[in-house]
Write an enzyme that holds these catalytic residues in place. Structure first.
Site, PDB file in Angstrom:
ATOM      1  CB  VAL A 221      71.362  24.669   8.921  1.00 25.86           C
ATOM      2  CG1 VAL A 221      71.752  24.393   7.471  1.00 25.86           C
ATOM      3  CG2 VAL A 221      69.895  24.346   9.142  1.00 25.86           C
TER       4      VAL A 221
ATOM      5  CG  ASN B 150      68.883  33.260  12.854  1.00 28.52           C
ATOM      6  OD1 ASN B 150      69.910  33.715  12.373  1.00 28.52           O
ATOM      7  ND2 ASN B 150      68.361  33.682  13.974  1.00 28.52           N
ATOM      8  CB  THR B 151      65.078  32.738   7.390  1.00 30.95           C
ATOM      9  OG1 THR B 151      64.944  31.307   7.442  1.00 30.95           O
ATOM     10  CG2 THR B 151      66.244  33.095   6.519  1.00 30.95           C
TER      11      THR B 151
ATOM     12  CB  THR C  31      57.743  33.547  11.424  1.00 30.18           C
ATOM     13  OG1 THR C  31      57.893  32.173  11.029  1.00 30.18           O
ATOM     14  CG2 THR C  31      56.440  34.076  10.868  1.00 30.18           C
TER      15      THR C  31
ATOM     16  CD  GLU D 272      71.575  19.969   4.801  1.00 25.76           C
ATOM     17  OE1 GLU D 272      72.579  20.342   4.178  1.00 25.76           O
ATOM     18  OE2 GLU D 272      71.170  18.792   4.763  1.00 25.76           O
TER      19      GLU D 272
ATOM     20  CB  ALA E  88      65.530  15.278  10.327  1.00 23.78           C
TER      21      ALA E  88
ATOM     22  CE  LYS F 201      64.438  23.211   4.137  1.00 27.23           C
ATOM     23  NZ  LYS F 201      65.221  22.318   4.916  1.00 27.23           N
TER      24      LYS F 201
ATOM     25  CB  ALA G 155      60.714  18.728   1.046  1.00 30.36           C
TER      26      ALA G 155
ATOM     27  N   GLY H 238      56.884  20.096  16.044  1.00 29.35           N
ATOM     28  CA  GLY H 238      57.560  21.335  16.408  1.00 29.35           C
ATOM     29  C   GLY H 238      58.779  21.489  15.529  1.00 29.35           C
TER      30      GLY H 238
ATOM     31  CB  CYS I 204      61.933  23.341   9.300  1.00 29.91           C
ATOM     32  SG  CYS I 204      63.664  23.721   9.124  1.00 29.91           S
ATOM     33  CG  PHE I 205      57.632  20.465   9.920  1.00 30.41           C
ATOM     34  CD1 PHE I 205      58.658  20.361   9.000  1.00 30.41           C
ATOM     35  CD2 PHE I 205      57.103  19.296  10.455  1.00 30.41           C
ATOM     36  CE1 PHE I 205      59.170  19.128   8.633  1.00 30.41           C
ATOM     37  CE2 PHE I 205      57.596  18.055  10.089  1.00 30.41           C
ATOM     38  CZ  PHE I 205      58.632  17.975   9.187  1.00 30.41           C
TER      39      PHE I 205
HETATM   40  C1  UDX Z   1      62.472  18.742   9.268  1.00 33.95           C
HETATM   41  C2  UDX Z   1      62.634  17.931   7.977  1.00 33.95           C
HETATM   42  O1  UDX Z   1      62.440  16.544   8.263  1.00 33.95           O
HETATM   43  C3  UDX Z   1      64.013  18.162   7.380  1.00 33.95           C
HETATM   44  O2  UDX Z   1      64.131  17.495   6.134  1.00 33.95           O
HETATM   45  C4  UDX Z   1      64.219  19.651   7.188  1.00 33.95           C
HETATM   46  O3  UDX Z   1      65.537  19.909   6.713  1.00 33.95           O
HETATM   47  C5  UDX Z   1      64.001  20.410   8.478  1.00 33.95           C
HETATM   48  O4  UDX Z   1      62.711  20.108   9.019  1.00 33.95           O
HETATM   49  P1  UDX Z   1      63.234  18.456  11.810  1.00 33.95           P
HETATM   50  O5  UDX Z   1      62.281  19.564  12.094  1.00 33.95           O
HETATM   51  O6  UDX Z   1      64.628  18.564  12.336  1.00 33.95           O
HETATM   52  O7  UDX Z   1      63.389  18.245  10.226  1.00 33.95           O
HETATM   53  O8  UDX Z   1      62.639  17.072  12.393  1.00 33.95           O
HETATM   54  P2  UDX Z   1      61.535  16.020  11.875  1.00 33.95           P
HETATM   55  O9  UDX Z   1      62.066  14.681  12.137  1.00 33.95           O
HETATM   56  O10 UDX Z   1      61.084  16.307  10.510  1.00 33.95           O
HETATM   57  O11 UDX Z   1      60.336  16.253  12.907  1.00 33.95           O
HETATM   58  C6  UDX Z   1      59.565  17.438  12.935  1.00 33.95           C
HETATM   59  C7  UDX Z   1      58.472  17.340  13.963  1.00 33.95           C
HETATM   60  O12 UDX Z   1      57.461  16.411  13.548  1.00 33.95           O
HETATM   61  C8  UDX Z   1      58.937  16.851  15.342  1.00 33.95           C
HETATM   62  O13 UDX Z   1      58.298  17.595  16.352  1.00 33.95           O
HETATM   63  C9  UDX Z   1      58.510  15.409  15.359  1.00 33.95           C
HETATM   64  O14 UDX Z   1      58.310  14.934  16.663  1.00 33.95           O
HETATM   65  C10 UDX Z   1      57.205  15.481  14.575  1.00 33.95           C
HETATM   66  N1  UDX Z   1      56.831  14.191  13.967  1.00 33.95           N
HETATM   67  C11 UDX Z   1      57.606  13.634  12.992  1.00 33.95           C
HETATM   68  C12 UDX Z   1      55.665  13.543  14.387  1.00 33.95           C
HETATM   69  O15 UDX Z   1      54.954  14.041  15.266  1.00 33.95           O
HETATM   70  N2  UDX Z   1      55.318  12.348  13.808  1.00 33.95           N
HETATM   71  C13 UDX Z   1      56.073  11.767  12.823  1.00 33.95           C
HETATM   72  O16 UDX Z   1      55.684  10.694  12.346  1.00 33.95           O
HETATM   73  C14 UDX Z   1      57.259  12.425  12.414  1.00 33.95           C
HETATM   74  P1  ADP Z   2      69.464  27.316  11.788  1.00 31.97           P
HETATM   75  O1  ADP Z   2      68.616  26.288  12.494  1.00 31.97           O
HETATM   76  O2  ADP Z   2      68.844  27.816  10.515  1.00 31.97           O
HETATM   77  O3  ADP Z   2      70.881  26.878  11.609  1.00 31.97           O
HETATM   78  P2  ADP Z   2      70.271  28.984  14.046  1.00 31.97           P
HETATM   79  O4  ADP Z   2      69.528  30.071  14.738  1.00 31.97           O
HETATM   80  O5  ADP Z   2      70.632  27.744  14.802  1.00 31.97           O
HETATM   81  O6  ADP Z   2      69.453  28.642  12.718  1.00 31.97           O
HETATM   82  O7  ADP Z   2      71.656  29.565  13.482  1.00 31.97           O
HETATM   83  C1  ADP Z   2      71.796  30.735  12.740  1.00 31.97           C
HETATM   84  C2  ADP Z   2      73.077  31.447  13.184  1.00 31.97           C
HETATM   85  O8  ADP Z   2      73.334  32.539  12.289  1.00 31.97           O
HETATM   86  C3  ADP Z   2      73.016  32.060  14.591  1.00 31.97           C
HETATM   87  O9  ADP Z   2      74.040  31.495  15.394  1.00 31.97           O
HETATM   88  C4  ADP Z   2      73.249  33.579  14.353  1.00 31.97           C
HETATM   89  O10 ADP Z   2      74.055  34.166  15.365  1.00 31.97           O
HETATM   90  C5  ADP Z   2      73.986  33.588  13.018  1.00 31.97           C
HETATM   91  N1  ADP Z   2      73.876  34.848  12.266  1.00 31.97           N
HETATM   92  C6  ADP Z   2      72.772  35.543  11.954  1.00 31.97           C
HETATM   93  N2  ADP Z   2      73.085  36.651  11.225  1.00 31.97           N
HETATM   94  C7  ADP Z   2      74.430  36.644  11.048  1.00 31.97           C
HETATM   95  C8  ADP Z   2      75.377  37.500  10.361  1.00 31.97           C
HETATM   96  N3  ADP Z   2      74.963  38.571   9.693  1.00 31.97           N
HETATM   97  N4  ADP Z   2      76.677  37.173  10.413  1.00 31.97           N
HETATM   98  C9  ADP Z   2      77.092  36.061  11.085  1.00 31.97           C
HETATM   99  N5  ADP Z   2      76.260  35.220  11.736  1.00 31.97           N
HETATM  100  C10 ADP Z   2      74.949  35.493  11.721  1.00 31.97           C
END
Ligand code: UDX
Ligand code: ADP
Length: 462
Positions: free
Chosen positions: A14, A92-93, A95, A162, A165, A217, A220, A270, A273-274
């Protein structure tokens, strides 16, 4: 209020792309993206853009334009916080894997650590922007920490979730459906709006209160995931009734009230996020004793888990109820095409299921490394590290991989798979040659004409 310097904490999927685009479109603002992970920062700074830590179409061009001009990547978190007028939190957040809410609630320890660090370093007023997906009312917790542990400076908190996708991040950032900004302080909101106004039309920038923005968020993502689970539920019904799920999708998607997007049946959704966001929603609903609401959304996850194991079971059942010692070639490991991200990818769960049945699995993905594939499998903790490496092998060449395979399983919808020489592939495989298409990607009439035993999710085996 004029923003001259921005810091973003977290250089991940992100933070990295979002800040790159903000810097690209606001050349007069200095944007510094910081992360504790030195290796990640080094990769962002690599002179060879092919080594960027994230694969995202178009990202290299944006980084090339802005990096070194007004976009910087660094591990000096304190300096970036100290200098910034506006700080994005993009850590990152995941689970929670322990304690109360284990397996459902979001783990906020990284967010809290950030807040404490911001509080202790800041010597001037700051706008703090939540960019990570967070449970509703996290802003309040952030505010408490900042106000009670800070040096008496003023913090204004905004929520700016954000919606990009992965795989289309740069296009989504360049042309967002909407930008959502939640907050109370009008001056801070205006400052953030002005960043986006550099390229986003005014009417697409929405302002809400903090809690609506945080909840929107989660909602959505829950709605999008629900559509995938809905069509996946129908895919199983199609298989037993002789309907074809793609035809059903097309028929319902033409109804403008339903819409055509997000109706592609698959081996399951997968991504980072979802699942996480729905679990979060379920946890919040349960914590307010809203049992029906929680159960309703939980079913989206239950169906998704079912779809992944159903796909693995279909493979076993079609191959005469045993895959023991059989070579099954996976095309794809990423959770969707055009990304190297594998978080919650259905591929690892399907592999795990088949490995339990002692299949011999080989994997090719154009963008995912062997190390990542083994890390994913090891993270499931089903069998030893040695066993995982003995039973699953990773290939760099799909044709080498397919030699003498009993079956191919398509786990990711990479475009290149469709263009392969399937006649040649057929000749390299054992007979009967099975193809299990978990993405409805391949041309079924071609598969049938080449005498594959072809199963595509949501239609009968032919
Ligand atoms: C999602 C949201 O779309 C985005 O707005 C949010 O910010 C983060 O989560 P992302 O996970 O990057 O984005 O990808 P996305 O395109 O949403 O797909 C998620 C999963 O659903 C994937 O595994 C994709 O293959 C699956 N998918 C999507 C399906 O199986 N069928 C579809 O029709 C659409
Ligand atoms: P996202 O998909 O939400 O962007 P990522 O795991 O790709 O999640 O990225 C999150 C980033 O935040 C990682 O690279 C991690 O090292 C960084 N991070 C986590 N905690 C801290 C912190 N306290 N200070 C600086 N960076 C951090």
């Amino acid at each position: 209020m004029i923003i001259r310097k921005i810091a973003c904490i977290g250089a991940g999927y992100v933070g990295g792309p979002t800040m790159s685009v903000i810097a690209q479109k606001n050349p007069n603002i200095q944007v510094t993206v910081v992360d504790l992970n030195q290796e990640r920062i080094d990769a962002w700074n690599d002179s060879d853009l092919i080594n960027l830590p994230i694969y995202e179409p178009g990202l290299d061009a944006v980084v090339a334009e802005a990096r070194g001009r007004n976009l910087f990547f660094s591990t000096d978190v304190n300096k970036a916080i100290d200098e910034a007028d506006m700080i994005f939190i993009s850590v990152n957040t995941p689970t929670k894997t322990y304690g109360k809410g284990k397996g459902q609630a979001a783990d906020l320890k990284y967010i809290e650590l950030c807040a404490r660090q911001i509080a202790s370093i800041s010597k001037s007023d700051k706008i703090v922007v939540e960019k990570s997906t967070l449970p509703v009312r996290t802003a309040e917790a952030l505010k408490n920490i900042l106000e009670n542990t800070g040096n008496g400076v003023n913090f204004n908190i905004l929520s700016n979730p954000e919606f990009l996708a992965e795989g289309t991040a740069i296009a989504d950032l360049h042309n967002p459906d909407r930008v959502l900004i939640g907050g109370e302080d009008a001056e801070s909101i205006n400052a953030l709006v002005s960043l986006y106004e550099a390229w986003v039309p005014k009417e697409r920038i929405l302002r809400t209160n903090l809690w609506s923005s945080e909840l929107a968020k989660l909602v959505a993502n829950a709605f999008l995931a629900q559509r995938v689970s809905s069509i996946n539920a129908i895919s199983e019904l199609c298989e037993v009734t002789g309907a074809n799920v793609d035809e059903v999708s097309r028929a319902i998607g033409q109804d403008s009230r339903i819409g055509a997007k997000f109706l592609k049946s698959s081996v399951g959704f997968g991504g980072s996020c979802f699942q996480k966001d729905i679990l979060n929603l379920v946890y919040i609903a349960r914590s307010y004793n809203l049992k029906e609401v929680a159960d309703y959304w939980e079913q989206v996850i239950i169906l998704n888990d079912h779809q992944k194991s159903r796909f693995a079971e279909k493979i076993i059942q079609t191959m005469y109820n045993t895959v023991n010692g059989k070579k099954i070639a996976f095309l794809g490991w990423a959770f969707k095409k055009d990304t190297n991200d594998t978080r919650e990818s259905p591929a690892m769960y399907v592999a795990d299921h088949l490995l339990d049945e002692e299949a011999s699995i080989v994997v090719y993905d154009p963008k995912v490394s062997a190390e990542q594939i083994y890390r994913d499998l090891d993270s499931l903790g089903t069998r030893s590290i040695e066993e995982n490496r003995r039973l699953l092998k990773v290939f760099n060449d799909p044709l080498d991989m397919i030699q003498d395979a009993h079956a191919i399983a398509v786990l990711t919808e990479w475009d290149e798979f469709r263009g392969y020489d399937w006649k040649l592939i057929k000749n390299k495989m054992k007979r009967p040659s099975f193809v299990f298409d978990g993405r409805g990607l391949l041309d079924s009439s071609l598969m049938n004409s080449l005498n594959f035993t072809y199963y595509s999710i949501g239609s009968n085996v032919k």
